[in-house]
Structures are given as structure tokens and as C-alpha cells.
Design a protein around this motif. Structure first.
Motif, PDB file in Angstrom:
ATOM      1  N   ALA A   8       0.839  -1.205   0.000  1.00  0.00           N
ATOM      2  CA  ALA A   8       0.000   0.000   0.000  1.00  0.00           C
ATOM      3  C   ALA A   8       0.872   1.251   0.000  1.00  0.00           C
ATOM      4  CB  ALA A   8      -0.909   0.002   1.227  1.00  0.00           C
ATOM      5  N   ALA A   9       0.339   2.329  -0.524  1.00  0.00           N
ATOM      6  CA  ALA A   9       1.043   3.606  -0.494  1.00  0.00           C
ATOM      7  C   ALA A   9       1.310   4.003   0.952  1.00  0.00           C
ATOM      8  CB  ALA A   9       0.199   4.676  -1.192  1.00  0.00           C
ATOM      9  N   ASP A  10       2.542   4.362   1.245  1.00  0.00           N
ATOM     10  CA  ASP A  10       2.911   4.708   2.616  1.00  0.00           C
ATOM     11  C   ASP A  10       4.366   5.139   2.643  1.00  0.00           C
ATOM     12  OD1 ASP A  10       2.891   5.015   5.380  1.00  0.00           O
ATOM     13  OD2 ASP A  10       1.747   3.193   5.695  1.00  0.00           O
ATOM     14  N   TRP A  11       4.816   5.574   3.812  1.00  0.00           N
ATOM     15  CA  TRP A  11       6.227   5.874   4.042  1.00  0.00           C
ATOM     16  C   TRP A  11       6.911   4.602   4.512  1.00  0.00           C
ATOM     17  CZ3 TRP A  11       8.366  10.646   3.048  1.00  0.00           C
ATOM     18  CH2 TRP A  11       7.463  11.678   2.806  1.00  0.00           C
ATOM     19  N   TYR A  12       8.027   4.226   3.840  1.00  0.00           N
ATOM     20  CA  TYR A  12       8.807   3.050   4.178  1.00  0.00           C
ATOM     21  C   TYR A  12      10.273   3.443   4.319  1.00  0.00           C
ATOM     22  CZ  TYR A  12       4.732   0.340   2.665  1.00  0.00           C
ATOM     23  OH  TYR A  12       3.476  -0.188   2.526  1.00  0.00           O
ATOM     24  N   PRO A  13      11.083   2.595   4.989  1.00  0.00           N
ATOM     25  CA  PRO A  13      12.514   2.890   5.045  1.00  0.00           C
ATOM     26  C   PRO A  13      13.066   3.111   3.639  1.00  0.00           C
ATOM     27  CG  PRO A  13      11.982   1.125   6.564  1.00  0.00           C
ATOM     28  CD  PRO A  13      10.728   1.392   5.774  1.00  0.00           C
ATOM     29  N   ASP A  14      13.844   4.164   3.472  1.00  0.00           N
ATOM     30  CA  ASP A  14      14.361   4.535   2.151  1.00  0.00           C
ATOM     31  C   ASP A  14      15.338   3.474   1.649  1.00  0.00           C
ATOM     32  OD1 ASP A  14      15.282   5.763  -0.116  1.00  0.00           O
ATOM     33  OD2 ASP A  14      16.379   7.357   0.918  1.00  0.00           O
ATOM     34  N   PRO A  15      15.008   2.775   0.562  1.00  0.00           N
ATOM     35  CA  PRO A  15      15.899   1.715   0.071  1.00  0.00           C
ATOM     36  C   PRO A  15      17.216   2.250  -0.469  1.00  0.00           C
ATOM     37  CG  PRO A  15      14.111   2.101  -1.479  1.00  0.00           C
ATOM     38  CD  PRO A  15      13.778   2.892  -0.243  1.00  0.00           C
ATOM     39  N   SER A  16      17.277   3.550  -0.799  1.00  0.00           N
ATOM     40  CA  SER A  16      18.531   4.104  -1.288  1.00  0.00           C
ATOM     41  C   SER A  16      19.518   4.332  -0.152  1.00  0.00           C
ATOM     42  CB  SER A  16      18.278   5.438  -2.013  1.00  0.00           C
ATOM     43  OG  SER A  16      18.037   6.491  -1.081  1.00  0.00           O
ATOM     44  N   GLY A  17      18.993   4.389   1.086  1.00  0.00           N
ATOM     45  CA  GLY A  17      19.848   4.619   2.234  1.00  0.00           C
ATOM     46  C   GLY A  17      20.201   6.069   2.468  1.00  0.00           C
ATOM     47  N   ARG A  18      19.711   6.961   1.604  1.00  0.00           N
ATOM     48  CA  ARG A  18      20.080   8.368   1.741  1.00  0.00           C
ATOM     49  C   ARG A  18      19.264   9.081   2.813  1.00  0.00           C
ATOM     50  NH1 ARG A  18      20.313   7.739  -3.917  1.00  0.00           N
ATOM     51  NH2 ARG A  18      18.242   8.665  -4.252  1.00  0.00           N
ATOM     52  N   PHE A  19      18.045   8.572   3.063  1.00  0.00           N
ATOM     53  CA  PHE A  19      17.162   9.198   4.036  1.00  0.00           C
ATOM     54  C   PHE A  19      16.539   8.113   4.918  1.00  0.00           C
ATOM     55  CE2 PHE A  19      17.536  12.046   0.486  1.00  0.00           C
ATOM     56  CZ  PHE A  19      17.640  13.303   1.067  1.00  0.00           C
ATOM     57  N   ASP A  46      19.699   7.691 -10.997  1.00  0.00           N
ATOM     58  CA  ASP A  46      20.090   6.617 -11.906  1.00  0.00           C
ATOM     59  C   ASP A  46      20.530   5.377 -11.158  1.00  0.00           C
ATOM     60  OD1 ASP A  46      19.563   8.303 -13.986  1.00  0.00           O
ATOM     61  OD2 ASP A  46      21.658   8.933 -14.272  1.00  0.00           O
ATOM     62  N   GLY A  47      21.248   5.598 -10.056  1.00  0.00           N
ATOM     63  CA  GLY A  47      21.694   4.437  -9.285  1.00  0.00           C
ATOM     64  C   GLY A  47      20.530   3.654  -8.731  1.00  0.00           C
ATOM     65  N   ASP A  48      19.467   4.353  -8.365  1.00  0.00           N
ATOM     66  CA  ASP A  48      18.288   3.673  -7.848  1.00  0.00           C
ATOM     67  C   ASP A  48      17.622   2.855  -8.948  1.00  0.00           C
ATOM     68  OD1 ASP A  48      18.803   5.027  -5.502  1.00  0.00           O
ATOM     69  OD2 ASP A  48      17.482   6.694  -6.028  1.00  0.00           O
ATOM     70  N   ALA A  49      17.597   3.420 -10.166  1.00  0.00           N
ATOM     71  CA  ALA A  49      17.010   2.701 -11.284  1.00  0.00           C
ATOM     72  C   ALA A  49      17.815   1.449 -11.588  1.00  0.00           C
ATOM     73  CB  ALA A  49      16.958   3.610 -12.510  1.00  0.00           C
ATOM     74  N   GLU A  50      19.158   1.566 -11.482  1.00  0.00           N
ATOM     75  CA  GLU A  50      19.993   0.396 -11.710  1.00  0.00           C
ATOM     76  C   GLU A  50      19.718  -0.674 -10.673  1.00  0.00           C
ATOM     77  OE1 GLU A  50      23.963   1.772 -11.701  1.00  0.00           O
ATOM     78  OE2 GLU A  50      23.754   2.955 -13.550  1.00  0.00           O
ATOM     79  N   ASP A  64       9.655  -3.212 -13.629  1.00  0.00           N
ATOM     80  CA  ASP A  64      10.463  -2.134 -13.068  1.00  0.00           C
ATOM     81  C   ASP A  64      10.067  -1.766 -11.654  1.00  0.00           C
ATOM     82  OD1 ASP A  64      11.998  -1.957 -15.258  1.00  0.00           O
ATOM     83  OD2 ASP A  64      10.883  -0.321 -16.199  1.00  0.00           O
ATOM     84  N   SER A  65       8.973  -2.316 -11.147  1.00  0.00           N
ATOM     85  CA  SER A  65       8.587  -2.018  -9.778  1.00  0.00           C
ATOM     86  C   SER A  65       9.298  -2.924  -8.783  1.00  0.00           C
ATOM     87  CB  SER A  65       7.065  -2.177  -9.605  1.00  0.00           C
ATOM     88  OG  SER A  65       6.690  -3.531  -9.782  1.00  0.00           O
ATOM     89  N   ALA A  66      10.319  -3.649  -9.257  1.00  0.00           N
ATOM     90  CA  ALA A  66      11.034  -4.572  -8.365  1.00  0.00           C
ATOM     91  C   ALA A  66      11.699  -3.838  -7.216  1.00  0.00           C
ATOM     92  CB  ALA A  66      12.084  -5.363  -9.159  1.00  0.00           C
ATOM     93  N   TRP A  67      12.031  -2.575  -7.433  1.00  0.00           N
ATOM     94  CA  TRP A  67      12.646  -1.789  -6.356  1.00  0.00           C
ATOM     95  C   TRP A  67      11.564  -1.253  -5.438  1.00  0.00           C
ATOM     96  CZ3 TRP A  67      13.831   3.850  -5.749  1.00  0.00           C
ATOM     97  CH2 TRP A  67      14.777   4.076  -4.755  1.00  0.00           C
ATOM     98  N   ALA A  68      10.679  -2.123  -5.040  1.00  0.00           N
ATOM     99  CA  ALA A  68       9.550  -1.762  -4.187  1.00  0.00           C
ATOM    100  C   ALA A  68       9.730  -2.421  -2.833  1.00  0.00           C
ATOM    101  CB  ALA A  68       8.241  -2.228  -4.814  1.00  0.00           C
ATOM    102  N   PRO A  69       9.073  -1.906  -1.793  1.00  0.00           N
ATOM    103  CA  PRO A  69       9.112  -2.601  -0.506  1.00  0.00           C
ATOM    104  C   PRO A  69       8.457  -3.959  -0.670  1.00  0.00           C
ATOM    105  CG  PRO A  69       7.479  -0.846  -0.493  1.00  0.00           C
ATOM    106  CD  PRO A  69       8.251  -0.690  -1.752  1.00  0.00           C
ATOM    107  N   ALA A  70       9.078  -4.988  -0.151  1.00  0.00           N
ATOM    108  CA  ALA A  70       8.527  -6.326  -0.302  1.00  0.00           C
ATOM    109  C   ALA A  70       7.150  -6.408   0.334  1.00  0.00           C
ATOM    110  CB  ALA A  70       9.458  -7.348   0.356  1.00  0.00           C
TER     111      ALA A  70
END
Length: 239
Positions: A8-19, A46-50, A64-70
């Protein structure tokens, strides 16, 4: 990832690690980020897209939504922050992934003899003078028409009640900047509001002031609830 499997739409831990947290809109990560209650804008790079492409490559058939919260183990920010690494981000009040439950939580704290509108409940509980309470009731009464001016369909949004509370919070923060001599009373309202209990006690008005003073932060906080994140349109809340 199928649409039904997406978190669901929500705030999750930032997978990029920047925030600390990043907002997932139900389909993709957005640029809305937060750390220790302070919001910012950081478009996925770009790094996030990679990273998303790598995840997709390792999972046959993934998109492309693989970079989603599980979906199985995603933790919304409300649950993460509840474990005590700092105050819940202010925008989490507005971006709860289960608005019906959030509204129910608010309603559960309201007594039978109190108004059904949490904004009016805050005015009653604040213990301010009668004339100040009457003034704040007028402000609360302006919330719905002001939101309708920004987004005519806001009442059809699933988090409409959260939007009503958040808009009032922004107006309270804005009024504190316009009328600094009223900060004591406005602070009492912010502390008493049932929807702002996740904000740091004793600093709720200050947080609301900071968000109201920053058009992008205000749009990021209120926008997802009313169906538009157009900064200029959200800014008209204060006109």
C-alpha cells in the motif's frame, strides 16, 4: 510484481539509504523523503534505477517495480518509528497507508459528548479562552471550502478525514507565524489535537509552523491526501 501484490502507499525505510523514509505511492517510489520528521525532495536517481533493474534481472518476469518494498515484510514508517529511533515523521499523520484505521483510531479517542470533527475536538480540549475558541472554530470551518478550492474531489479521496486534520494543522502553523502573540493558545490546540499525537510533544506547533512555511513540504504532506501535489495549488490553502 502484480498490482494486487504491491504494498500500500505509505512511508517506508528509504531503500537508497540516503534518508530515513521514502514515500511509496503504491506503484513506484517518489521523491518525497523524510529524516527525523523533516521532509525533503530527492527524486530517485540513476543508481536507484539500476538497483531496480538488478532486482528485476534476478527475478524472472519481474517488472520495473522490483525496487519496491517487499509486500510480505514491508514495514510502514509508523511501525518502524514506533520502535523508538526518534519521533514519527510529521507527514506520517497524513500518509497513513490505512486511513480507515487511522480515522478509527482518532474516533476511538473522542468522547460521546465531543464533536465528531477532530479539529473541533482539539479546540475544546485546548482550554483556551472562549473568544479564542470561537475564532479557531471559524478557522476549522474554513478547512473544507479551502480544500475544495484546491481539489474539488478531495472528499472522495480515501484519506479525506486525515486531510481535514492535516489542513487544519497547516492553518494553525500558518496563523502562528502571522500572529506570534497567539502562539501559546495555538500551541495548546496543536498539543490537544487527536491526530497529532505522533508528533513530538511540546514541539507540535513548531513542526506545523515549519511545514506551513515551506510550500514544497506542505504539498508533500497534504497533497497525497487530496489528490494533487501541485505546490502552487496547495499554497492557496493560506489565501
Amino acid at each position: 510484481m502484480s498490482e494486487s501484490d504491491a504494498p500500500a502507499a505509505d512511508w517506508y525505510p528509504d531503500p537508497s539509504g540516503r534518508f530515513q523514509f521514502r514515500y511509496w505511492d503504491g506503484e513506484a517510489w517518489t521523491g518525497h523523503v523524510s529524516t527525523d520528521g523533516k521532509t525533503d525532495w530527492d527524486p530517485p536517481g540513476d543508481g536507484d534505477a539500476e538497483q531496480a533493474d538488478d532486482a528485476a534481472a534476478s527475478d524472472a518476469g519481474a517488472d520495473d517495480s522490483a525496487w519496491a518494498p517487499a509486500a510480505d515484510d514491508a514495514e510502514p514508517a509508523a511501525e518502524v518509528s514506533a520502535e523508538g529511533d526518534g519521533a514519527t515523521p510529521v507527514e506520517q499523520v497524513a500518509a497513513d497507508s490505512t486511513p480507515a484505521e487511522a480515522a478509527a483510531d482518532d474516533q476511538a479517542t473522542i468522547g460521546e459528548d465531543e464533536p465528531g470533527d477532530t479539529n473541533l475536538v482539539a479546540n475544546r480540549r485546548a482550554g483556551v479562552a472562549q473568544d479564542v475558541e470561537a475564532w479557531l472554530d471559524e478557522v476549522a470551518g474554513q478547512v473544507a471550502p479551502r480544500l475544495s478550492r484546491i481539489s474539488p474531489e478531495w472528499t472522495a479521496q480515501p484519506q479525506a478525514e486525515a486531510a481535514r486534520a492535516c489542513a487544519y494543522g497547516l492553518l494553525v502553523g500558518h496563523l502562528a507565524r502571522l500572529h506570534p502573540h497567539m502562539k501559546a493558545e495555538l500551541g495548546q490546540v496543536a498539543e490537544a489535537h487527536p491526530s497529532f499525537t505522533t508528533l513530538q510533544a511540546g514541539a507540535r506547533l513548531e513542526t506545523l509552523e515549519q511545514i506551513a512555511a515551506d510550500p514544497e513540504r506542505a504539498a508533500a504532506w497534504l497533497g497525497p491526501l487530496i489528490g494533487t501535489e501541485d505546490t502552487d495549488r496547495v499554497r492557496t490553502l493560506f489565501d
